[in-house]
Write a protein that holds these residues in place. Structure first.
Motif, PDB file in Angstrom:
ATOM      1  N   MET A 183      12.644   5.111  -0.090  1.00 28.99           N
ATOM      2  CA  MET A 183      12.305   5.204  -1.514  1.00 28.99           C
ATOM      3  C   MET A 183      11.297   6.327  -1.721  1.00 28.99           C
ATOM      4  N   LYS A 184      11.589   7.230  -2.628  1.00 29.13           N
ATOM      5  CA  LYS A 184      10.698   8.344  -2.921  1.00 29.13           C
ATOM      6  C   LYS A 184       9.614   7.908  -3.892  1.00 29.13           C
ATOM      7  N   GLN A 185       8.377   8.303  -3.609  1.00 29.72           N
ATOM      8  CA  GLN A 185       7.243   7.958  -4.463  1.00 29.72           C
ATOM      9  C   GLN A 185       6.650   9.231  -5.049  1.00 29.72           C
ATOM     10  N   SER A 186       6.746   9.361  -6.381  1.00 26.65           N
ATOM     11  CA  SER A 186       6.187  10.543  -7.040  1.00 26.65           C
ATOM     12  C   SER A 186       4.690  10.393  -7.275  1.00 26.65           C
ATOM     13  N   VAL A 187       4.216   9.157  -7.241  1.00 24.56           N
ATOM     14  CA  VAL A 187       2.777   8.883  -7.292  1.00 24.56           C
ATOM     15  C   VAL A 187       2.443   8.033  -6.075  1.00 24.56           C
ATOM     16  N   PRO A 188       1.223   8.111  -5.582  1.00 21.95           N
ATOM     17  CA  PRO A 188       0.922   7.403  -4.336  1.00 21.95           C
ATOM     18  C   PRO A 188       0.733   5.907  -4.526  1.00 21.95           C
ATOM     19  N   SER A 189       0.984   5.180  -3.453  1.00 21.90           N
ATOM     20  CA  SER A 189       0.659   3.758  -3.401  1.00 21.90           C
ATOM     21  C   SER A 189      -0.649   3.600  -2.639  1.00 21.90           C
ATOM     22  N   GLU A 190      -1.517   2.731  -3.114  1.00 19.31           N
ATOM     23  CA  GLU A 190      -2.746   2.428  -2.399  1.00 19.31           C
ATOM     24  C   GLU A 190      -2.424   1.384  -1.329  1.00 19.31           C
ATOM     25  N   ILE A 191      -2.753   1.673  -0.081  1.00 18.45           N
ATOM     26  CA  ILE A 191      -2.487   0.730   0.996  1.00 18.45           C
ATOM     27  C   ILE A 191      -3.754   0.510   1.817  1.00 18.45           C
ATOM     28  N   ARG A 229      -3.656   6.373   0.971  1.00 22.70           N
ATOM     29  CA  ARG A 229      -2.644   6.577  -0.059  1.00 22.70           C
ATOM     30  C   ARG A 229      -1.351   6.997   0.621  1.00 22.70           C
ATOM     31  N   GLN A 230      -0.268   6.365   0.215  1.00 25.20           N
ATOM     32  CA  GLN A 230       1.041   6.677   0.799  1.00 25.20           C
ATOM     33  C   GLN A 230       1.872   7.435  -0.230  1.00 25.20           C
ATOM     34  N   TRP A 231       2.319   8.623   0.194  1.00 31.15           N
ATOM     35  CA  TRP A 231       3.050   9.531  -0.689  1.00 31.15           C
ATOM     36  C   TRP A 231       4.471   9.732  -0.171  1.00 31.15           C
ATOM     37  N   GLY A 232       5.356  10.131  -1.101  1.00 32.71           N
ATOM     38  CA  GLY A 232       6.646  10.700  -0.729  1.00 32.71           C
ATOM     39  C   GLY A 232       7.742   9.713  -0.448  1.00 32.71           C
ATOM     40  N   PHE A 247      -5.675  15.430  -0.458  1.00 34.27           N
ATOM     41  CA  PHE A 247      -4.263  15.812  -0.401  1.00 34.27           C
ATOM     42  C   PHE A 247      -3.520  15.548  -1.712  1.00 34.27           C
ATOM     43  N   ASP A 248      -4.251  15.252  -2.792  1.00 41.38           N
ATOM     44  CA  ASP A 248      -3.614  14.917  -4.054  1.00 41.38           C
ATOM     45  C   ASP A 248      -2.789  16.061  -4.637  1.00 41.38           C
ATOM     46  N   LEU A 260       4.217  10.392   3.884  1.00 38.57           N
ATOM     47  CA  LEU A 260       2.858  10.880   4.111  1.00 38.57           C
ATOM     48  C   LEU A 260       1.841   9.783   3.811  1.00 38.57           C
ATOM     49  N   VAL A 261       1.046   9.439   4.814  1.00 34.77           N
ATOM     50  CA  VAL A 261      -0.031   8.474   4.643  1.00 34.77           C
ATOM     51  C   VAL A 261      -1.353   9.216   4.828  1.00 34.77           C
ATOM     52  N   ALA A 262      -2.079   9.385   3.720  1.00 34.90           N
ATOM     53  CA  ALA A 262      -3.354  10.106   3.730  1.00 34.90           C
ATOM     54  C   ALA A 262      -4.481   9.084   3.843  1.00 34.90           C
ATOM     55  N   LEU A 263      -5.310   9.241   4.862  1.00 35.34           N
ATOM     56  CA  LEU A 263      -6.340   8.258   5.178  1.00 35.34           C
ATOM     57  C   LEU A 263      -7.691   8.603   4.564  1.00 35.34           C
ATOM     58  N   ASP A 264      -8.452   7.563   4.255  1.00 36.55           N
ATOM     59  CA  ASP A 264      -9.907   7.681   4.169  1.00 36.55           C
ATOM     60  C   ASP A 264     -10.396   7.398   5.581  1.00 36.55           C
ATOM     61  N   MET A 265     -10.882   8.397   6.273  1.00 35.76           N
ATOM     62  CA  MET A 265     -11.310   8.189   7.645  1.00 35.76           C
ATOM     63  C   MET A 265     -12.586   7.343   7.689  1.00 35.76           C
ATOM     64  N   ALA A 266     -12.891   6.792   8.837  1.00 35.88           N
ATOM     65  CA  ALA A 266     -14.042   5.893   8.978  1.00 35.88           C
ATOM     66  C   ALA A 266     -15.298   6.499   8.364  1.00 35.88           C
ATOM     67  N   GLY A 267     -16.006   5.700   7.572  1.00 37.75           N
ATOM     68  CA  GLY A 267     -17.237   6.155   6.945  1.00 37.75           C
ATOM     69  C   GLY A 267     -17.032   6.924   5.661  1.00 37.75           C
TER      70      GLY A 267
END
Length: 289
Positions: free
Chosen positions: A1-9, A21-24, A44-45, A56-63
């Motif tokens: 499934m294509k996502q034009s806006v990201p999902s918060e995971i 955030r998961q994109w694409g 990466f927005d 694409l899963v864009a992370l908030d890295m630790a901290g």
């Protein structure tokens, strides 16, 4: 499934929580995106929607952002990111994946891929590859500085901005100047409300120097283990002398392609995004293999 806006995971592993955030295209090529120091996944927005056929899963890295903070006794040494990156991939069920990364995230990607070359398929790096090498005799001073700074920042009082706009303005005029849009998306993700206004959600200990740093032999050891294809974008207006410093390190590595593009250190958040997507898109989809 294509996502034009990201999902918060939210990704859970080893009693840690990483926000993302998961994109694409969720059936596309798996790619983890790693941001730079004191940024967050909103880095990466602008680029993410331009990358077709990628999960694409864009992370908030630790901290950073909305992810967990390490304990007051832990460190944010760059090589420790490798454990979290592998932990995230396991939480996602990804045995093999590619990495798209900027600045400090790019350095963490090289260390991770050098440590686990059988897990990483491709590296797509933006204005970052390796940390500045240190000399062995500098180690005592590096450790002393880190201990002093850790004590200072552990108890540092949070700076409060009466309005979100004040925090956005501060981010625009930070170490690397940003456009208003770029500063805003990073600030909206990277602040939290409190009495009297807003403060940064980043762990203050991120400001402390590392307790140890890599020397040239160690850096080359990680890069030499990169058996996967690598593409590196260097910003012509990025970190001072980065291009000059990296050229000697890159010599002899035929699997690392380099392209210099106009723009600042955060060019992927500004007008450089289209050029980066054009070069990275087919690469991350595996079309250039």
């Amino acid at each position: 499934m294509k996502q034009s806006v990201p999902s918060e995971i939210s990704l859970e592993f080893e009693s840690k929580t990483i926000a993302a955030r998961q994109w694409g295209d969720t059936s596309g090529e798996p790619v983890l995106a790693l941001h730079g120091w004191l940024d967050n996944c909103a880095s990466f927005d602008r680029l993410a929607p331009l990358l077709e056929g990628i999960n694409l899963v864009a992370l908030d890295m630790a901290g950073h952002g909305r992810s967990y903070h390490r304990s007051s006794h832990a460190n944010y040494n760059i090589w420790e990111e490798a454990e979290d990156i592998i932990g995230v991939s396991e939480a996602l069920g990804w045995r093999n994946f590619s990495l798209l990364a900027h600045s400090r995230g790019a350095i963490a990607s090289v260390i991770t891929a050098g440590t686990f070359p059988n897990r990483v398929k491709r590296l797509a790096l933006i204005d970052g590859l390796a940390p500045a090498a240190t000399k062995d005799e500098e180690s005592p001073d590096i450790l002393a500085k880190a201990i002093a700074q850790r004590a200072r920042y552990r108890h540092r009082k949070a700076k409060v901005y009466p309005t979100l706009e004040g925090a956005v303005e501060a981010r625009m005029n930070g170490l690397f100047p940003l456009s208003e849009w770029a500063a805003r998306v990073l600030t909206e993700r990277g602040t939290r409300p409190l009495e009297g206004g807003f403060t940064w959600s980043n762990d203050p200990q991120l400001m402390a120097a590392s307790t140890a740093k890599l020397n040239e032999v160690q850096i080359r050891a990680f890069i030499s283990r990169l058996n996967m294809p690598v593409r590196l974008v260097l910003a012509q207006g990025g970190i001072t002398n980065m291009i000059k410093k990296l050229r000697p390190i890159l010599a002899g590595y035929e699997n690392i392609e380099v392209r210099e593009l106009p723009g600042s250190h955060h060019l992927h958040m500004e007008d450089g995004a289209e050029g980066i997507a054009e070069w990275f898109g087919p690469f991350l989809r595996g079309e250039s293999d």
